[in-house]
Motif scaffolding. Structure first.
Motif, PDB file in Angstrom:
ATOM      1  N   GLY A 179       0.779  -1.232   0.000  1.00  0.00           N
ATOM      2  CA  GLY A 179       0.000   0.000   0.000  1.00  0.00           C
ATOM      3  C   GLY A 179       0.810   1.280   0.000  1.00  0.00           C
ATOM      4  N   GLN A 180       2.137   1.170  -0.029  1.00  0.00           N
ATOM      5  CA  GLN A 180       2.984   2.360  -0.010  1.00  0.00           C
ATOM      6  C   GLN A 180       3.078   2.975  -1.410  1.00  0.00           C
ATOM      7  OE1 GLN A 180       6.852   1.676   1.588  1.00  0.00           O
ATOM      8  NE2 GLN A 180       7.455   3.846   1.544  1.00  0.00           N
ATOM      9  N   GLU A 181       2.906   4.291  -1.496  1.00  0.00           N
ATOM     10  CA  GLU A 181       2.949   4.976  -2.791  1.00  0.00           C
ATOM     11  C   GLU A 181       4.399   5.268  -3.182  1.00  0.00           C
ATOM     12  OE1 GLU A 181      -0.136   8.032  -4.238  1.00  0.00           O
ATOM     13  OE2 GLU A 181       1.599   9.274  -3.709  1.00  0.00           O
ATOM     14  N   TYR A 182       4.695   5.125  -4.458  1.00  0.00           N
ATOM     15  CA  TYR A 182       6.028   5.447  -4.968  1.00  0.00           C
ATOM     16  C   TYR A 182       5.899   6.083  -6.348  1.00  0.00           C
ATOM     17  CZ  TYR A 182       5.561   1.165  -7.797  1.00  0.00           C
ATOM     18  OH  TYR A 182       5.120   0.209  -8.679  1.00  0.00           O
ATOM     19  N   GLY A 183       6.921   6.858  -6.706  1.00  0.00           N
ATOM     20  CA  GLY A 183       6.943   7.498  -8.015  1.00  0.00           C
ATOM     21  C   GLY A 183       7.835   6.747  -8.983  1.00  0.00           C
ATOM     22  N   PHE A 184       7.488   6.802 -10.264  1.00  0.00           N
ATOM     23  CA  PHE A 184       8.331   6.196 -11.285  1.00  0.00           C
ATOM     24  C   PHE A 184       8.204   6.993 -12.576  1.00  0.00           C
ATOM     25  CE2 PHE A 184       4.235   4.077 -11.830  1.00  0.00           C
ATOM     26  CZ  PHE A 184       4.078   3.970 -13.199  1.00  0.00           C
ATOM     27  N   HIS A 185       9.162   6.803 -13.457  1.00  0.00           N
ATOM     28  CA  HIS A 185       9.113   7.424 -14.773  1.00  0.00           C
ATOM     29  C   HIS A 185       9.873   6.547 -15.756  1.00  0.00           C
ATOM     30  CE1 HIS A 185      12.813   9.231 -13.006  1.00  0.00           C
ATOM     31  NE2 HIS A 185      13.300   9.081 -14.237  1.00  0.00           N
ATOM     32  N   TYR A 186       9.939   6.990 -16.991  1.00  0.00           N
ATOM     33  CA  TYR A 186      10.562   6.187 -18.044  1.00  0.00           C
ATOM     34  C   TYR A 186      11.747   6.922 -18.662  1.00  0.00           C
ATOM     35  CZ  TYR A 186       6.414   3.235 -17.819  1.00  0.00           C
ATOM     36  OH  TYR A 186       5.426   2.394 -17.386  1.00  0.00           O
ATOM     37  N   VAL A 187      12.761   6.155 -19.010  1.00  0.00           N
ATOM     38  CA  VAL A 187      13.921   6.679 -19.723  1.00  0.00           C
ATOM     39  C   VAL A 187      14.259   5.708 -20.853  1.00  0.00           C
ATOM     40  CG1 VAL A 187      14.880   7.883 -17.720  1.00  0.00           C
ATOM     41  CG2 VAL A 187      15.535   5.516 -18.163  1.00  0.00           C
ATOM     42  N   PHE A 188      14.992   6.195 -21.834  1.00  0.00           N
ATOM     43  CA  PHE A 188      15.408   5.330 -22.931  1.00  0.00           C
ATOM     44  C   PHE A 188      16.805   4.780 -22.684  1.00  0.00           C
ATOM     45  CE2 PHE A 188      12.285   7.802 -25.538  1.00  0.00           C
ATOM     46  CZ  PHE A 188      11.477   6.718 -25.867  1.00  0.00           C
TER      47      PHE A 188
ATOM     48  N   GLN B  57      16.316  -1.646 -32.990  1.00  0.00           N
ATOM     49  CA  GLN B  57      16.753  -2.904 -32.374  1.00  0.00           C
ATOM     50  C   GLN B  57      17.784  -2.679 -31.274  1.00  0.00           C
ATOM     51  OE1 GLN B  57      17.433  -1.891 -35.428  1.00  0.00           O
ATOM     52  NE2 GLN B  57      19.628  -2.100 -35.830  1.00  0.00           N
ATOM     53  N   GLU B  58      18.363  -1.470 -31.209  1.00  0.00           N
ATOM     54  CA  GLU B  58      19.358  -1.145 -30.188  1.00  0.00           C
ATOM     55  C   GLU B  58      18.755  -0.331 -29.042  1.00  0.00           C
ATOM     56  OE1 GLU B  58      23.237   0.197 -31.814  1.00  0.00           O
ATOM     57  OE2 GLU B  58      22.280  -0.027 -33.779  1.00  0.00           O
ATOM     58  N   CYS B  59      17.436  -0.165 -29.034  1.00  0.00           N
ATOM     59  CA  CYS B  59      16.790   0.727 -28.061  1.00  0.00           C
ATOM     60  C   CYS B  59      15.787  -0.026 -27.191  1.00  0.00           C
ATOM     61  CB  CYS B  59      16.062   1.858 -28.786  1.00  0.00           C
ATOM     62  SG  CYS B  59      17.105   2.852 -29.870  1.00  0.00           S
ATOM     63  N   GLN B  60      15.652   0.451 -25.960  1.00  0.00           N
ATOM     64  CA  GLN B  60      14.662  -0.056 -25.022  1.00  0.00           C
ATOM     65  C   GLN B  60      14.130   1.116 -24.204  1.00  0.00           C
ATOM     66  OE1 GLN B  60      17.482  -2.752 -23.069  1.00  0.00           O
ATOM     67  NE2 GLN B  60      16.224  -4.478 -23.704  1.00  0.00           N
ATOM     68  N   VAL B  61      12.931   0.952 -23.655  1.00  0.00           N
ATOM     69  CA  VAL B  61      12.408   1.939 -22.715  1.00  0.00           C
ATOM     70  C   VAL B  61      12.402   1.294 -21.335  1.00  0.00           C
ATOM     71  CG1 VAL B  61       9.955   1.330 -23.076  1.00  0.00           C
ATOM     72  CG2 VAL B  61      10.577   3.621 -22.279  1.00  0.00           C
ATOM     73  N   LEU B  62      12.918   2.043 -20.358  1.00  0.00           N
ATOM     74  CA  LEU B  62      13.131   1.494 -19.021  1.00  0.00           C
ATOM     75  C   LEU B  62      12.298   2.251 -17.993  1.00  0.00           C
ATOM     76  CD1 LEU B  62      14.865  -0.441 -17.194  1.00  0.00           C
ATOM     77  CD2 LEU B  62      16.483   1.469 -16.983  1.00  0.00           C
ATOM     78  N   LYS B  63      11.597   1.508 -17.160  1.00  0.00           N
ATOM     79  CA  LYS B  63      10.802   2.066 -16.068  1.00  0.00           C
ATOM     80  C   LYS B  63      11.674   2.105 -14.818  1.00  0.00           C
ATOM     81  CE  LYS B  63       6.466   0.983 -13.613  1.00  0.00           C
ATOM     82  NZ  LYS B  63       5.336  -0.006 -13.597  1.00  0.00           N
ATOM     83  N   VAL B  64      11.840   3.296 -14.239  1.00  0.00           N
ATOM     84  CA  VAL B  64      12.731   3.439 -13.078  1.00  0.00           C
ATOM     85  C   VAL B  64      11.999   4.142 -11.933  1.00  0.00           C
ATOM     86  CG1 VAL B  64      14.791   3.553 -14.532  1.00  0.00           C
ATOM     87  CG2 VAL B  64      13.653   5.682 -13.845  1.00  0.00           C
ATOM     88  N   PHE B  65      12.460   3.845 -10.706  1.00  0.00           N
ATOM     89  CA  PHE B  65      11.944   4.560  -9.542  1.00  0.00           C
ATOM     90  C   PHE B  65      12.455   6.001  -9.592  1.00  0.00           C
ATOM     91  CE2 PHE B  65      11.949   0.156  -7.865  1.00  0.00           C
ATOM     92  CZ  PHE B  65      10.629   0.074  -7.457  1.00  0.00           C
ATOM     93  N   SER B  66      11.566   6.944  -9.399  1.00  0.00           N
ATOM     94  CA  SER B  66      11.956   8.345  -9.519  1.00  0.00           C
ATOM     95  C   SER B  66      12.937   8.777  -8.439  1.00  0.00           C
ATOM     96  CB  SER B  66      10.710   9.241  -9.476  1.00  0.00           C
ATOM     97  OG  SER B  66       9.895   8.995 -10.605  1.00  0.00           O
ATOM     98  N   ARG B  67      12.862   8.186  -7.272  1.00  0.00           N
ATOM     99  CA  ARG B  67      13.686   8.648  -6.155  1.00  0.00           C
ATOM    100  C   ARG B  67      15.171   8.394  -6.398  1.00  0.00           C
ATOM    101  NH1 ARG B  67      13.058   6.869   0.232  1.00  0.00           N
ATOM    102  NH2 ARG B  67      14.666   8.270   1.046  1.00  0.00           N
ATOM    103  N   LYS B  68      15.520   7.191  -6.850  1.00  0.00           N
ATOM    104  CA  LYS B  68      16.936   6.853  -7.005  1.00  0.00           C
ATOM    105  C   LYS B  68      17.326   6.478  -8.432  1.00  0.00           C
ATOM    106  CE  LYS B  68      17.730   5.299  -2.244  1.00  0.00           C
ATOM    107  NZ  LYS B  68      18.222   4.174  -1.396  1.00  0.00           N
TER     108      LYS B  68
END
Length: 232
Positions: A158-167, A183-194
């Motif tokens: 139940g703890q809220e956390y932030g995230f965003h995406y980077v390439f 073919q050389e690219c990916q999108v990555l979901k990361v925690f916003s804090r760290k």
């Protein structure tokens, strides 16, 4: 289009007094010369954007200002507004818009992408002239949209956390790499804090038209009135 040295040659050092200003090709705001006369060889002449307003969202910063690490490597190769009008119209065709929303929803998980937030992402794309990026392909736009917003979710406890995406893409490349060397690219979901990657089966997610369609999945549940409400 001119570089800083060319502008200085044409407008002279008195460009402000003469009322001759350079404008950024991305945001259309007035920019200013920096480093044209410095003897320091390590300083490359450039155009500087004015400081962001204290209450401005950093994600609204110009893509060419080069001060938000989230936008590094996302500069376009140029702008084509004539083609951009066509790309935008194509993107907002019902099937393409439905796929774009469902793709972003399925990657960010149910409950984390209300329609209002997706509409804000589209408004930000308008301001950044994403549709006019030279050579852009419609299927790549939903990937770019993901990087233009912050998201929140709740963990199992139940703890809220932030995230965003980077390439993740070849170092030193522009945004055009998404459609020229996907073919050389990916999108990555990361925690916003760290900035650590979020542990998920589909993270990072590959960049390709086939993978976009696969993740978009079935869009039959999306009603026409919902799609209309998404359009800025």
């Amino acid at each position: 289009m001119v570089d800083p040295i060319e502008f200085h040659t044409l407008a002279t050092a008195r460009y402000r007094q003469r009322g001759i200003f350079p404008y950024c090709d991305a945001c259309q705001e007035i920019v200013h010369l920096y480093g044209v006369h410095t003897p320091n060889p390590d300083i490359v002449p450039r155009f500087d954007h004015p400081d962001l307003a204290p209450d401005a969202d950093p994600l609204d910063d110009c893509i060419l200002a080069n001060r938000n690490p989230r936008f590094r490597g996302l500069s376009p190769d140029g702008y084509d507004d004539i083609q951009g009008h066509k790309i935008r119209a194509q993107f907002f065709e019902p099937q393409n818009l439905a796929r774009a929303y469902n793709f972003c929803l399925n990657l960010s998980r149910a409950g984390n992408l209300p329609g209002a937030k997706f509409r804000l992402m589209l408004q930000r794309a308008d301001r950044k002239r994403v549709w006019s990026y030279v050579g852009i392909e419609v299927w790549t736009i939903p990937y770019i949209l993901l990087t233009l917003e912050n998201f929140t979710a709740r963990s199992k406890n139940g703890q809220e956390y932030g995230f965003h995406y980077v390439f993740q893409k070849p170092r030193g490349t522009n945004i055009s790499t998404l459609w020229t060397r996907s073919q050389e690219c990916q999108v990555l979901k990361v925690f916003s804090r760290k900035g650590d990657p979020v542990q998920a089966e589909d993270n990072p997610y590959p960049v390709s038209e086939n993978d976009f369609i696969k993740k978009a999945g079935d869009t039959e549940w999306i009603k026409p009135e919902f799609l209309r409400a998404l359009i800025p």
